[in-house]
Design a protein around this motif. Structure first.
Motif, mmCIF file in Angstrom:
data_model
loop_
_atom_site.group_PDB
_atom_site.id
_atom_site.type_symbol
_atom_site.label_atom_id
_atom_site.label_comp_id
_atom_site.label_asym_id
_atom_site.label_seq_id
_atom_site.Cartn_x
_atom_site.Cartn_y
_atom_site.Cartn_z
ATOM 1 N N THR A 53 4.723 -2.460 3.644
ATOM 2 C CA THR A 53 5.013 -3.549 2.819
ATOM 3 C C THR A 53 5.021 -4.753 3.587
ATOM 4 O OG1 THR A 53 7.423 -3.719 3.888
ATOM 5 C CG2 THR A 53 7.236 -1.987 2.017
ATOM 6 N N ASP A 54 5.280 -6.030 2.869
ATOM 7 C CA ASP A 54 5.281 -7.142 3.718
ATOM 8 C C ASP A 54 6.087 -7.333 4.726
ATOM 9 O OD1 ASP A 54 7.399 -7.247 2.087
ATOM 10 O OD2 ASP A 54 7.342 -9.442 1.768
ATOM 11 N N ARG A 55 7.038 -6.501 4.899
ATOM 12 C CA ARG A 55 7.986 -6.144 6.199
ATOM 13 C C ARG A 55 8.014 -5.248 6.973
ATOM 14 N NH1 ARG A 55 12.630 -9.503 4.645
ATOM 15 N NH2 ARG A 55 11.798 -10.826 2.962
ATOM 16 N N GLY A 56 6.513 -4.550 6.928
ATOM 17 C CA GLY A 56 6.271 -3.466 7.607
ATOM 18 C C GLY A 56 6.098 -1.989 7.154
ATOM 19 N N PRO A 57 5.758 -1.126 7.708
ATOM 20 C CA PRO A 57 5.819 0.340 7.252
ATOM 21 C C PRO A 57 7.298 0.692 6.982
ATOM 22 C CG PRO A 57 4.954 0.513 9.352
ATOM 23 C CD PRO A 57 5.297 -1.176 9.010
ATOM 24 N N THR A 58 7.340 1.791 6.025
ATOM 25 C CA THR A 58 8.790 2.540 5.874
ATOM 26 C C THR A 58 8.515 3.579 4.857
ATOM 27 O OG1 THR A 58 11.133 1.998 5.358
ATOM 28 C CG2 THR A 58 9.312 0.835 3.670
ATOM 29 N N ARG A 59 9.560 4.257 4.737
ATOM 30 C CA ARG A 59 9.434 5.325 3.939
ATOM 31 C C ARG A 59 11.044 5.316 3.057
ATOM 32 N NH1 ARG A 59 8.381 10.536 6.614
ATOM 33 N NH2 ARG A 59 9.632 11.460 5.270
ATOM 34 N N PHE A 60 10.806 6.005 1.990
ATOM 35 C CA PHE A 60 11.950 5.956 1.104
ATOM 36 C C PHE A 60 11.951 7.192 0.042
ATOM 37 C CE2 PHE A 60 9.203 3.009 -1.303
ATOM 38 C CZ PHE A 60 9.185 3.505 -2.605
ATOM 39 N N GLU A 61 13.094 7.190 -0.213
ATOM 40 C CA GLU A 61 13.229 8.617 -1.482
ATOM 41 C C GLU A 61 12.988 7.894 -2.833
ATOM 42 O OE1 GLU A 61 16.005 11.987 -3.012
ATOM 43 O OE2 GLU A 61 16.228 11.457 -0.908
ATOM 44 N N ARG A 117 0.708 -1.081 -0.024
ATOM 45 C CA ARG A 117 0.166 0.036 -0.110
ATOM 46 C C ARG A 117 0.911 1.247 -0.096
ATOM 47 N NH1 ARG A 117 -3.353 3.408 3.715
ATOM 48 N NH2 ARG A 117 -2.081 2.673 5.469
ATOM 49 N N LEU A 118 0.483 2.206 -0.802
ATOM 50 C CA LEU A 118 1.088 3.329 -0.760
ATOM 51 C C LEU A 118 0.337 4.260 0.253
ATOM 52 C CD1 LEU A 118 3.588 5.221 -1.856
ATOM 53 C CD2 LEU A 118 2.320 5.337 -4.101
ATOM 54 N N VAL A 119 0.875 4.944 1.104
ATOM 55 C CA VAL A 119 0.186 5.586 2.074
ATOM 56 C C VAL A 119 0.267 7.056 1.637
ATOM 57 C CG1 VAL A 119 0.209 6.413 4.337
ATOM 58 C CG2 VAL A 119 0.744 4.136 3.824
ATOM 59 N N SER A 120 1.402 7.722 1.331
ATOM 60 C CA SER A 120 1.388 9.052 0.662
ATOM 61 C C SER A 120 2.746 9.253 -0.060
ATOM 62 C CB SER A 120 1.293 10.009 1.917
ATOM 63 O OG SER A 120 2.452 9.972 2.642
ATOM 64 N N VAL A 121 2.882 10.297 -0.710
ATOM 65 C CA VAL A 121 4.106 10.760 -1.396
ATOM 66 C C VAL A 121 4.251 12.470 -1.072
ATOM 67 C CG1 VAL A 121 3.953 9.305 -3.268
ATOM 68 C CG2 VAL A 121 2.886 11.315 -3.641
ATOM 69 N N SER A 122 5.403 12.698 -0.817
ATOM 70 C CA SER A 122 5.621 14.021 -0.654
ATOM 71 C C SER A 122 5.409 15.259 -1.622
ATOM 72 C CB SER A 122 7.077 14.531 0.070
ATOM 73 O OG SER A 122 8.031 14.153 -1.027
ATOM 74 N N THR A 123 5.566 14.777 -2.570
ATOM 75 C CA THR A 123 5.230 15.638 -4.001
ATOM 76 C C THR A 123 5.225 14.918 -5.244
ATOM 77 O OG1 THR A 123 5.994 17.393 -5.040
ATOM 78 C CG2 THR A 123 7.897 16.107 -4.391
ATOM 79 N N PHE A 124 4.454 15.331 -6.273
ATOM 80 C CA PHE A 124 4.370 14.556 -7.568
ATOM 81 C C PHE A 124 5.332 14.692 -8.477
ATOM 82 C CE2 PHE A 124 -0.174 14.507 -5.917
ATOM 83 C CZ PHE A 124 -0.216 13.144 -5.744
ATOM 84 N N SER A 125 6.599 15.443 -8.128
ATOM 85 C CA SER A 125 7.609 15.620 -8.781
ATOM 86 C C SER A 125 8.972 14.853 -8.020
ATOM 87 C CB SER A 125 8.013 17.091 -8.910
ATOM 88 O OG SER A 125 8.236 17.699 -7.827
ATOM 89 N N ILE A 127 6.172 -4.690 -6.589
ATOM 90 C CA ILE A 127 4.541 -4.620 -6.676
ATOM 91 C C ILE A 127 4.305 -5.807 -7.614
ATOM 92 C CG2 ILE A 127 2.487 -3.419 -7.340
ATOM 93 C CD1 ILE A 127 4.017 -0.756 -6.815
ATOM 94 N N ASP A 128 3.720 -6.863 -6.951
ATOM 95 C CA ASP A 128 3.334 -8.066 -7.744
ATOM 96 C C ASP A 128 2.338 -7.793 -8.859
ATOM 97 O OD1 ASP A 128 5.361 -10.068 -6.865
ATOM 98 O OD2 ASP A 128 4.141 -10.200 -5.128
ATOM 99 N N ASP A 129 1.376 -6.941 -8.522
ATOM 100 C CA ASP A 129 0.260 -6.730 -9.404
ATOM 101 C C ASP A 129 -0.328 -5.191 -8.909
ATOM 102 O OD1 ASP A 129 -2.006 -6.829 -10.962
ATOM 103 O OD2 ASP A 129 -2.911 -8.448 -10.014
ATOM 104 N N LEU A 130 -0.010 -4.505 -9.787
ATOM 105 C CA LEU A 130 -0.428 -3.103 -9.702
ATOM 106 C C LEU A 130 -2.219 -2.862 -9.546
ATOM 107 C CD1 LEU A 130 0.184 0.140 -9.855
ATOM 108 C CD2 LEU A 130 -0.077 -0.074 -12.238
ATOM 109 N N HIS A 131 -2.570 -3.806 -10.191
ATOM 110 C CA HIS A 131 -4.366 -3.822 -10.303
ATOM 111 C C HIS A 131 -4.936 -4.390 -9.004
ATOM 112 C CE1 HIS A 131 -3.805 -2.846 -14.384
ATOM 113 N NE2 HIS A 131 -3.142 -3.799 -14.741
#
Length: 166
Positions: free
Chosen positions: A111-119, A94-102, A148-152
């Motif tokens: 993720t299956d390993r827990g929540p995280t954040r990355f750039e 699941r994608l919770v949020s992004v800081s900007t669309f650029s 991401i195994d299946d975007l849909h």
């Protein structure tokens, strides 16, 4: 390609074990022991069970296996355990949020390993993978790969956010 080299010979006569320091040791049919061998997948994402090589500490291939499943159980278990320690590719659920669309942008994900954040450095760090489903691989600025195994199959919010970058 010469297929009669030791790296491509029958693997029934080799022995694989861990030494007291936990390093993999491969003893070849001629009795030569190689300490600190490393299993390497030829196609870690698209065909993880095919094309496995045992590489010596000098970087040279010692043995090649067409299919991991054909190895005797003790050796297969050691190779799978070593690969699991070295390969870390969390599945993005699941994608919770992004800081900007650029880009660059900071992504907050589950993720299956827990929540995280990355750039995410750039849109080119999101790649479509071969297959019949919409598989993606996202590479973070730190070089960590997320699958991401299946975007849909993602929830609507996650799909909308990711599609802004595709």
């Amino acid at each position: 390609m010469n297929t009669s080299t030791p790296a491509h010979s029958a693997f029934a006569a080799f022995e694989l074990f861990r030494d007291p320091r936990g390093r993999l040791v491969c003893t070849m049919p001629n009795g030569t022991a190689h300490v600190g061998v490393v299993p390497v997948r030829a196609f870690p994402i698209t065909a993880p069970g095919e094309g496995i090589s045992l590489v010596g500490c000098d970087g040279h291939e010692l043995l090649w296996f067409d299919r991991l499943e054909r190895l005797p159980e003790p050796a297969r278990a050691l190779i799978e355990a070593e690969l699991a320690e070295r390969e870390f590719m969390p599945t993005l659920q699941r994608l919770v949020s992004v800081s900007t669309f650029s880009t660059p942008s900071v992504w907050q994900v589950d993720t299956d390993r827990g929540p995280t954040r990355f750039e995410l450095k750039g849109e080119e760090d999101i790649r479509r993978l071969p297959g019949d489903r919409a598989r993606l691989m996202i590479t973070s600025a730190d070089g960590l790969h997320f699958i991401i195994d299946d975007l849909h199959a993602l929830d609507r919010h996650s799909r909308r956010l990711i599609e802004r970058f595709l």
